[in-house]
Motif scaffolding. Sequence first.
Motif, PDB file in Angstrom:
ATOM      1  N   PRO A 182      -3.572   7.316 -11.775  1.00 54.40           N
ATOM      2  CA  PRO A 182      -2.949   6.101 -11.240  1.00 54.40           C
ATOM      3  C   PRO A 182      -3.075   5.964  -9.722  1.00 54.40           C
ATOM      4  CG  PRO A 182      -1.538   7.080 -12.886  1.00 54.40           C
ATOM      5  CD  PRO A 182      -2.663   8.057 -12.634  1.00 54.40           C
ATOM      6  N   LEU A 183      -2.969   7.063  -8.993  1.00 52.19           N
ATOM      7  CA  LEU A 183      -3.117   7.001  -7.535  1.00 52.19           C
ATOM      8  C   LEU A 183      -4.520   6.544  -7.164  1.00 52.19           C
ATOM      9  CD1 LEU A 183      -2.152   7.524  -4.638  1.00 52.19           C
ATOM     10  CD2 LEU A 183      -2.829   9.908  -4.937  1.00 52.19           C
ATOM     11  N   ILE A 184      -5.520   7.164  -7.759  1.00 57.31           N
ATOM     12  CA  ILE A 184      -6.911   6.807  -7.475  1.00 57.31           C
ATOM     13  C   ILE A 184      -7.190   5.363  -7.868  1.00 57.31           C
ATOM     14  CG2 ILE A 184      -9.307   7.315  -8.089  1.00 57.31           C
ATOM     15  CD1 ILE A 184      -8.317  10.283  -8.462  1.00 57.31           C
ATOM     16  N   ARG A 185      -6.774   4.986  -9.075  1.00 60.11           N
ATOM     17  CA  ARG A 185      -7.009   3.625  -9.585  1.00 60.11           C
ATOM     18  C   ARG A 185      -6.346   2.587  -8.698  1.00 60.11           C
ATOM     19  NH1 ARG A 185      -3.751   2.986 -14.526  1.00 60.11           N
ATOM     20  NH2 ARG A 185      -2.179   2.666 -12.939  1.00 60.11           N
TER      21      ARG A 185
ATOM     22  N   LEU B 294       0.832  -1.205   0.000  1.00 65.62           N
ATOM     23  CA  LEU B 294       0.000   0.000   0.000  1.00 65.62           C
ATOM     24  C   LEU B 294       0.870   1.261   0.000  1.00 65.62           C
ATOM     25  CD1 LEU B 294      -2.721   1.440   0.096  1.00 65.62           C
ATOM     26  CD2 LEU B 294      -2.687   1.150   2.594  1.00 65.62           C
ATOM     27  N   ALA B 295       1.914   1.272   0.807  1.00 66.29           N
ATOM     28  CA  ALA B 295       2.820   2.425   0.843  1.00 66.29           C
ATOM     29  C   ALA B 295       3.482   2.633  -0.521  1.00 66.29           C
ATOM     30  CB  ALA B 295       3.877   2.241   1.928  1.00 66.29           C
ATOM     31  N   TYR B 296       3.889   1.545  -1.155  1.00 61.07           N
ATOM     32  CA  TYR B 296       4.511   1.634  -2.482  1.00 61.07           C
ATOM     33  C   TYR B 296       3.515   2.187  -3.501  1.00 61.07           C
ATOM     34  CZ  TYR B 296       6.677   0.287  -6.885  1.00 61.07           C
ATOM     35  OH  TYR B 296       7.193   0.299  -8.155  1.00 61.07           O
ATOM     36  N   LEU B 297       2.276   1.713  -3.465  1.00 60.37           N
ATOM     37  CA  LEU B 297       1.258   2.189  -4.407  1.00 60.37           C
ATOM     38  C   LEU B 297       0.964   3.673  -4.213  1.00 60.37           C
ATOM     39  CD1 LEU B 297      -1.211  -0.818  -4.289  1.00 60.37           C
ATOM     40  CD2 LEU B 297       0.359  -0.219  -6.152  1.00 60.37           C
TER      41      LEU B 297
ATOM     42  N   GLN C  66       3.992  10.071  -7.247  1.00 56.42           N
ATOM     43  CA  GLN C  66       4.998  10.363  -8.265  1.00 56.42           C
ATOM     44  C   GLN C  66       4.341  10.566  -9.638  1.00 56.42           C
ATOM     45  OE1 GLN C  66       8.444  10.605  -7.808  1.00 56.42           O
ATOM     46  NE2 GLN C  66       7.920  10.547  -5.650  1.00 56.42           N
ATOM     47  N   ALA C  67       3.280   9.828  -9.903  1.00 58.11           N
ATOM     48  CA  ALA C  67       2.612   9.882 -11.211  1.00 58.11           C
ATOM     49  C   ALA C  67       1.814  11.168 -11.408  1.00 58.11           C
ATOM     50  CB  ALA C  67       1.699   8.674 -11.377  1.00 58.11           C
ATOM     51  N   ARG C  68       1.645  11.961 -10.373  1.00 56.43           N
ATOM     52  CA  ARG C  68       0.876  13.200 -10.509  1.00 56.43           C
ATOM     53  C   ARG C  68       1.610  14.252 -11.330  1.00 56.43           C
ATOM     54  NH1 ARG C  68      -0.999  15.116  -4.831  1.00 56.43           N
ATOM     55  NH2 ARG C  68       1.229  15.449  -4.822  1.00 56.43           N
ATOM     56  N   ARG C  69       2.886  14.085 -11.540  1.00 54.39           N
ATOM     57  CA  ARG C  69       3.624  15.043 -12.370  1.00 54.39           C
ATOM     58  C   ARG C  69       4.293  14.269 -13.516  1.00 54.39           C
ATOM     59  NH1 ARG C  69       6.793  13.996  -7.953  1.00 54.39           N
ATOM     60  NH2 ARG C  69       8.992  13.648  -8.354  1.00 54.39           N
TER      61      ARG C  69
ATOM     62  N   MET D  52      13.327   3.995 -22.082  1.00 52.28           N
ATOM     63  CA  MET D  52      12.702   4.990 -21.213  1.00 52.28           C
ATOM     64  C   MET D  52      11.423   5.534 -21.849  1.00 52.28           C
ATOM     65  SD  MET D  52      14.801   4.976 -18.710  1.00 52.28           S
ATOM     66  CE  MET D  52      14.650   6.437 -17.726  1.00 52.28           C
ATOM     67  N   VAL D  53      10.479   5.916 -20.999  1.00 53.27           N
ATOM     68  CA  VAL D  53       9.190   6.448 -21.424  1.00 53.27           C
ATOM     69  C   VAL D  53       8.882   7.686 -20.596  1.00 53.27           C
ATOM     70  CG1 VAL D  53       6.711   5.960 -21.531  1.00 53.27           C
ATOM     71  CG2 VAL D  53       8.339   4.163 -22.043  1.00 53.27           C
ATOM     72  N   THR D  54       8.343   8.723 -21.245  1.00 53.23           N
ATOM     73  CA  THR D  54       7.887   9.920 -20.540  1.00 53.23           C
ATOM     74  C   THR D  54       6.372   9.966 -20.627  1.00 53.23           C
ATOM     75  OG1 THR D  54       9.910  11.099 -21.107  1.00 53.23           O
ATOM     76  CG2 THR D  54       8.022  12.434 -20.409  1.00 53.23           C
ATOM     77  N   ARG D  55       5.749  10.096 -19.466  1.00 51.50           N
ATOM     78  CA  ARG D  55       4.287  10.153 -19.375  1.00 51.50           C
ATOM     79  C   ARG D  55       3.859  11.474 -18.774  1.00 51.50           C
ATOM     80  NH1 ARG D  55       1.592   5.719 -16.239  1.00 51.50           N
ATOM     81  NH2 ARG D  55      -0.173   6.726 -17.172  1.00 51.50           N
ATOM     82  N   PRO D  56       2.656  11.940 -19.156  1.00 51.31           N
ATOM     83  CA  PRO D  56       2.142  13.160 -18.523  1.00 51.31           C
ATOM     84  C   PRO D  56       1.724  12.872 -17.084  1.00 51.31           C
ATOM     85  CG  PRO D  56       0.507  12.227 -19.993  1.00 51.31           C
ATOM     86  CD  PRO D  56       1.767  11.417 -20.166  1.00 51.31           C
TER      87      PRO D  56
END
Length: 174
Positions: A105-108, A19-22, A28-31, A96-100
């Motif tokens: 992802p946090l909610i999901r 859970l902590a990792y998720l 991190q995925a928010r930016r 490597m991949v750059t995502r917006p």
Amino acid sequence: MHIAFRILANTPIWVFALLAYLIWQGRQARRPRTQAIWRMLIVPLAFFLMGLSRPVLAHDHGLEPLMAWLVAATLFGALALWHDPKLLAVDKARGMVTRPGSAGPLIRNVTVFSLQYGVAVATAMKLEPHAAVAIIGHAVSGASAGYFSGWAAALLRRYRNFDRNENTGTANPA
């Protein structure tokens, strides 16, 4: 309150670490960020394996729970393929991949974790022999396995096709 305390006290430590990792990954995925493609597949693999474990490890409950798993896996797998991840840039030489950035992802991930945790608690409380609990548990597991396998397949497809102008990262190809 006593039941809730017993549930938390009997939860393995690795569940809290997951859970902590998720949550960390979701924050991190928010930016926008750039990371290795293999790192982007860790969370989907974990949820896929959790989803697959229910029909593999469950005691015989008949055909209905298995059908619920298959239907949920198919529907959510198709949903993930249709609503696949957006990529801003791909460096295939470095993998490597750059995502917006997105809060999605946090909610999901926290939602899926909570549902899987609830199913695990119901199983530990020996509620699974009830047909409805077995069917719901299998449906949640199937949805998890289907969605995250579809998402991983869509990510790999976008990664592979990025140079072909089939994936601009801003809109679905027409």
